[in-house]
Design an enzyme around this catalytic site. Structure first.
Site, short mmCIF file in Angstrom:
data_model
loop_
_atom_site.label_atom_id
_atom_site.label_comp_id
_atom_site.label_asym_id
_atom_site.label_seq_id
_atom_site.Cartn_x
_atom_site.Cartn_y
_atom_site.Cartn_z
N SER A 119 0.80 -1.22 0.00
CA SER A 119 0.00 0.00 0.00
C SER A 119 0.83 1.27 0.00
O SER A 119 0.33 2.33 -0.40
CB SER A 119 -0.94 0.01 1.22
OG SER A 119 -1.87 -1.03 1.14
N GLU A 337 -10.31 7.30 2.69
CA GLU A 337 -9.86 5.91 2.59
C GLU A 337 -10.71 4.98 3.45
O GLU A 337 -10.83 5.17 4.66
CB GLU A 337 -8.40 5.78 3.04
CG GLU A 337 -7.89 4.35 2.89
CD GLU A 337 -6.61 4.06 3.65
OE1 GLU A 337 -5.93 3.08 3.29
OE2 GLU A 337 -6.29 4.80 4.60
#
Length: 586
Positions: A119, A337
């Site tokens: 990520s 997010e």
């Protein structure tokens, strides 16, 4: 609401709304009614809607990027089915909110040094516009994992879409269900050779001399100029409230409380600032120059674990509050997010990750009610995939959290529709000198703690390397239209908003007049004939849409693209050292 401030309805928003209405009749659980006429009419409605789409070439006053961490195509499909089934439908015929956006594309997620990404490097790609090495944040590929000295060289630092927006006077914000120092949000503001360096307690010998991520957020640009920050992570900022902290969470060793330093910095600069630690405190805030909301010492709890915890706001609540606080004549950039989708997948826990996807679906739907797609670009994507599969041949409408209904002929046992190729769900044993597995019919596959079976034993399931999808609506959404490299996303956002690398190409100040001037000249012709290759603004009210490039020039560009691909294929690849992350909480 911001959308009500615009007298003209967005063509793109109307298109989305019309399609959603058309689907109401289609989303019926009775399979008997779905004859040939049903499918024919459904396709004709879809075709009619597609033929009425027109590219929006306005400058994006606002940009909202929704990031479903780990929400690969398989997880997205499962989320769609789960959403429909929670409403009493079969599930397959439904849609998540973003799946009705007019534009979609695929993104290649590999890192410079890894076939399957993490990520940190993926966030660096789609936020900073450059691919980088595994586990690094906000730096280019000259910085290898744990290379503190290389990361200190500012020549290797990358700027992000958040910084580009700030430089053009836009307000900026980030909302996450993870720690605000976690990989995805950290790529907006930090430069580090190791994503684990969230606080000074994790630097150790290899990070000596480098500044931790939390410190960079509070004391350096562009982090300290972010107007709205919401998520978890009090402990990495030295402000933990849990008397029995989790030892896996990074703990500050310097004794600093960075939340207080954040407040003092804002006061010294003549701003108002608010720090909140509960949902109630967040809801009470009506106006403030800067807002910091930290609602957990680490990540926010999974949605399915919040029944008795009302102090933590939902992703929808945080998103709406952020949009409200970011109202600015110059516009805003906001990253939202859904970070715990990823964590549910790492744990082979379908119930957890599916509920997190629906929480993000709620947030996207709510955001669309607050903005106007004529001047706001909304993107929804994932940073990477996971090794999840929807398998077997379950009947239409079969419980997505259940079993396939058809036992394997090899061992006579049924199996769940959702399976993983690796992770903690591995559970095989030897019986009568034969390897066997658990029978899911003997377990409640809808239980919160049920782990779907995995083929390879791992404490934490791995990411997947396949492409992820991106959905787009609003100005310049049509630039996402095929398979792209992931770092292209940052360049699309920059071009849409006329910031960063595109600040000199499009005049942001001319936004309102540009819209009026381009409306007739662009929307009056078929979209293919009027596909814009660029926009030139020589005055506040003058706009020219250039025609498609000629075939000869297109051939030259294609040849150059092939040359680039050839060169990339011959590049030597750095083999990074093995990264031990089994005990690290994603």
């Amino acid at each position: 609401m911001m959308g009500q401030q615009q007298p003209q309805k967005s063509a793109a928003l109307v298109w989305v709304a019309v399609n959603l209405l058309l689907l109401v009749a289609a989303q019926q659980p009775e399979l008997e009614s779905q004859d040939r006429h049903h499918w024919w009419d459904l396709a004709q409605n879809e075709l009619e809607a597609a033929l009425n789409v027109r590219d929006n070439v306005n400058i994006a006053k606002n940009v909202i990027l929704f990031l479903g961490d780990g929400m690969g195509i398989t997880a997205n499909t499962a989320g769609r089915i789960y959403k429909g089934q929670k409403k009493g439908m079969n599930g397959e015929e439904g849609y998540l909110t973003w799946e009705r956006f007019p534009n979609a594309a695929l993104l290649k997620t590999y890192n410079v040094d890894k076939q399957v990404p993490d990520s940190a490097a993926t966030a660096t790609a789609f936020l900073c516009g450059v691919k980088s090495n595994y586990y690094t944040l906000g730096v280019d590929s000259a910085v290898k994992y744990k290379d503190c000295n290389a990361s200190l060289n500012t020549a290797h630092h990358l700027s992000s879409i958040l910084q580009w927006a700030q430089e053009q006077g836009m307000d900026t914000g980030l909302v996450t269900t993870t720690r605000i120092t976690h990989a995805t949000p950290a790529a907006l503001y930090a430069h580090t050779a190791n994503r684990i360096w969230e606080c000074d307690g994790n630097l150790k010998e290899e990070g000596a001399g480098c500044k931790d991520i939390a410190d960079q957020l509070i004391t350096e640009n562009p982090g300290k100029n972010i107007k709205v920050i919401m998520g978890g992570g009090r402990r990495t900022l030295g402000a933990g409230l849990d008397p029995n902290p989790d030892n896996k969470i990074c703990t500050r060793q310097d004794g600093r409380d960075l939340t207080q330093e954040w407040l003092k910095d804002k006061y010294h600069r003549g701003h108002t600032a608010t720090y909140a630690t509960t949902a109630e405190e967040m809801r009470e805030v009506e106006k403030t120059d800067f807002f910091l909301g930290l609602f957990s010492d680490s990540h926010l709890p999974f949605m399915v674990e919040r029944e008795s915890n009302t102090s933590v706001p939902t992703l929808k609540e945080m998103t709406l509050k952020a949009i409200d606080l970011l109202k600015n004549p110059e516009g805003f950039f906001l990253l939202v997010e859904g970070g715990r989708i990823d964590h549910g997948l790492h744990g082979n826990s379908p119930y957890r990750f599916l509920e997190e996807i629906l929480a993000m679906d709620d947030a996207v739907a709510a955001a669309l009610e607050e903005v106007n797609l004529e001047d706001t670009l909304v993107l929804v994507t994932a940073d990477h995939s996971h090794v999840l599969t929807i398998n077997g041949y379950p009947d239409r409408g079969n419980d997505i959290l259940g079993v396939t209904g058809y036992p394997s002929k090899e061992d006579g046992l049924n199996y769940t529709t959702l399976l993983f190729t690796s992770g903690p769900g591995f559970n095989y044993s030897i019986k009568n000198q034969t390897v066997t597995r658990l029978d899911p019919n003997d377990h409640d596959t809808r239980d919160l703690d049920y782990k779907s079976l995995a083929a390879v034993p791992r404490k934490s399931e791995t990411h997947g390397g396949e492409d992820v999808a991106i959905w787009a609506a609003g100005p310049m959404a049509h630039l996402l239209h095929r398979t792209h490299e992931q770092h292209y996303v940052a360049h699309v956002m920059a071009h849409a908003a006329a910031v960063g690398p595109s600040a000199h190409k499009r005049l942001r100040k001319g936004y309102p007049a540009q819209h009026e001037a381009s409306q007739a000249s662009f929307f009056s012709v078929p979209p293919r004939a009027a596909y814009p290759q660029g926009t030139s603004i020589t005055g506040a009210s003058k706009t020219q849409i250039y025609p498609s490039i000629n075939p000869g020039l297109q051939q030259v560009i294609a040849a150059r693209e092939q040359q680039i691909l050839k060169e990339l294929g011959l590049m030597p690849v750095h083999r990074s050292e093995e990264i031990i992350y089994e005990d690290y909480e994603y």
